[in-house]
Design a protein around this motif. Structure first.
Motif, mmCIF file in Angstrom:
data_model
loop_
_atom_site.group_PDB
_atom_site.id
_atom_site.type_symbol
_atom_site.label_atom_id
_atom_site.label_comp_id
_atom_site.label_asym_id
_atom_site.label_seq_id
_atom_site.Cartn_x
_atom_site.Cartn_y
_atom_site.Cartn_z
ATOM 1 N N ASP A 27 17.881 11.997 -6.206
ATOM 2 C CA ASP A 27 18.143 11.311 -4.946
ATOM 3 C C ASP A 27 18.567 12.340 -3.899
ATOM 4 O O ASP A 27 19.694 12.852 -3.937
ATOM 5 C CB ASP A 27 19.248 10.259 -5.142
ATOM 6 N N ALA A 30 21.769 11.617 -1.716
ATOM 7 C CA ALA A 30 23.093 11.523 -2.344
ATOM 8 C C ALA A 30 23.947 12.737 -1.983
ATOM 9 O O ALA A 30 23.436 13.809 -1.661
ATOM 10 C CB ALA A 30 22.960 11.407 -3.862
ATOM 11 N N GLN A 37 22.609 16.634 -10.265
ATOM 12 C CA GLN A 37 21.880 15.452 -10.715
ATOM 13 C C GLN A 37 20.962 15.789 -11.879
ATOM 14 O O GLN A 37 20.894 15.052 -12.880
ATOM 15 C CB GLN A 37 21.052 14.869 -9.553
#
Length: 509
Positions: A27, A30, A37
């Motif tokens: 993402d 984010a 991530q």
């Protein structure tokens, strides 16, 4: 043909990779960085264990970066963290593989076989059952004072909002830089030598003590000082005299040590030391001569000399709890019992909990020289020592003058808060209470004018979060008139007024 073979090898390697590219979901909006991530998703997939030992290869950083549209440096950052934590291993020329044993293997216990539960009552020791403490469960989370967030006017809480954090942290950084790893090892059971020297100098200069550094043992606060002293001079079942009323932790500590507690009443001069001919002699007497807790009286000079004469004549030790002698608001303090003692009968104890903050858990015992080794033996068996870093920082804090400077500043703040409390209390609650104004300390006793109001006022204080302690809470056998013990030191004038107004309004309502 060469290109075809290269493509075939790439596809074969991908098929053998344990993690398909498609499981990665990054993402870009984010706040969590992309490499974090990626690291987290690969780690969670590995932990899930959904792969076989025969297919433990990860995709190459180049292939994964191209497939997910991210840079190779992002993939390398994620892989390097997985390597460092033991999830991956590299084989030069072959690729990146899952570690043979994941870190969780060494951290997660096998699930034991389940057996049918047999309910039996848990047996606890007589020692535990004897401790006069009715708290259970999360009531212990609030500590000795029982004061949660938003609760006010609880006794015995210092003004932690005035703790000199910036100075303390600067000195802490300096001692760590200077002494380094030496402060991370096991340390002296007696305590930091520089701290013992600093405390000895302070006590001789400002408390009229007569001591040298080798008489001092650094402990984790007043309760540990009491427990160590009791265990050093009393056998289980032997007698200790205490003031009545007294600090509630004194009773708990002596009970834990298996001591027989004999309470002695307190009058306006201090503890009353009368004894019937058949009454067994105590081995130790616990007193708060500078500022009796919780009544606030100061032991008279005549009572002090009488107590010392009694101890000398009968071979009794006196435990002098000097917990807040620095905060006297009417004239200079009387010298400590320890400074008046010429027969090695006084065990003197102090703490920085009220001067600096309770969470430091630093206190000290000044013991007669023949007792020092016994105290140290018990401390070494109990918990070795207090934090060497905090001890070294406190030593610098004292020797560089910050300690005395803070005492002078905080005494002025306490005096102002005390005077404000008295004025506001008399204006708002003078119709129901009579204040007993002490010469020293952080608490004030408020006696009820109408004794029949006690249950109602007690209930209201619990309901509204303005929670002075009942005087009876500190009594052992003493039967005193109903009263409440209010703390004022930890709250600003605005907070004090708001709390007293809330209590007055609730009582009128």
């Amino acid at each position: 043909m060469g290109m075809s073979n290269s493509k075939s090898r790439s596809e074969k390697r991908r098929r053998r990779s344990i993690i398909a590219f498609e499981m990665i979901r990054l993402d870009r909006t984010a706040t969590e960085p992309l490499h974090e991530q990626l690291y987290r998703q690969v780690r969670d997939e590995l932990k899930s264990g959904r792969f076989s030992d025969g297919s433990s290869r990860l995709p190459s950083s180049r292939a994964l970066a191209a497939n997910r549209g991210i840079s190779r440096s992002t993939v390398r950052l994620a892989f390097s963290k997985l390597h460092a934590e033991g999830y991956l291993r590299s084989e030069p020329g072959s690729g990146t593989f899952v570690a043979n044993l994941l870190p969780e293997t060494f951290l997660t216990a096998d699930q034991p076989r389940t057996y049918r539960s047999i309910q039996r009552p848990i047996r606890t020791s007589d020692r535990v059952r004897a401790i006069p403490d009715e708290r259970v469960g999360n009531q212990f989370d609030l500590g000795a004072t029982g004061s949660g967030a938003g609760v006010s006017l609880v006794p015995s809480i210092p003004a932690v909002d005035e703790f000199p954090i910036a100075v303390w942290e600067r000195l802490r950084a300096q001692v760590l830089a200077r002494k380094g790893v030496n402060l991370l090892r096991y340390a002296s059971n007696r305590g930091d030598v520089d701290l013992r020297k600093a405390i000895a100098a302070y006590l001789c200069d400002f408390r009229g003590a007569r001591c040298h550094p080798d008489q001092i043992v650094i402990v984790a606060g007043m309760q540990q000082a009491m427990l160590i002293s009791a265990m050093a001079v009393l056998n289980p079942g032997e007698v200790a005299w205490t003031e009545d009323p007294c600090y509630q932790q004194t009773r708990r500590v002596l009970t834990l040590a298996g001591v027989k507690i004999v309470p002695k009443l307190v009058d306006n001069q201090g503890i009353v030391i009368t004894r019937s001919p058949k009454e067994p002699l105590p081995r130790i007497i616990y007193v708060t001569p500078s500022h009796q807790f919780p009544l606030g009286t100061t032991m008279s000079f005549q009572r002090r000399t009488g107590l010392l004469d009694f101890a000398r004549a009968h071979g009794v030790f006196l435990f002098e709890d000097d917990y807040d002698a620095e905060f006297r608001f009417a004239g200079p303090p009387l010298p400590s019992l320890q400074g008046m003692d010429n027969s090695s009968r006084v065990i003197y104890a102090g703490t920085v909990s009220k001067i600096l903050c309770p969470s430091l858990r630093l206190g000290y015992i000044v013991a007669p020289e023949p007792l020092v080794d016994s105290l140290v033996k018990i401390r070494s068996a109990m918990d070795q020592h207090s934090s060497p870093i905090d001890q070294a920082t406190l030593a610098r804090f004292i020797t560089e003058g910050f300690f005395l400077g803070h005492i002078k500043r905080i005494r002025k703040i306490y005096a102002e808060r005390r005077d404000f409390f008295i004025k506001q209390f008399n204006e708002l609650l003078g119709d129901r209470f009579t204040l007993q104004i002490p010469e020293a300390g952080l608490n004030i006793v408020a006696w009820l004018k109408h004794e029949e109001d006690f249950p109602m006022i007690r209930r209201i204080t619990l309901d509204i979060g303005v929670r002075p302690s009942t005087l009876s809470f500190f009594c052992i056998q003493a039967k005193l008139k109903p009263a409440f013990v209010f703390g004022f030191a930890a709250w600003t004038p605005t907070q004090i007024r708001q709390s007293l107004f809330k209590l007055a309004s609730a009582l009128r309502g």
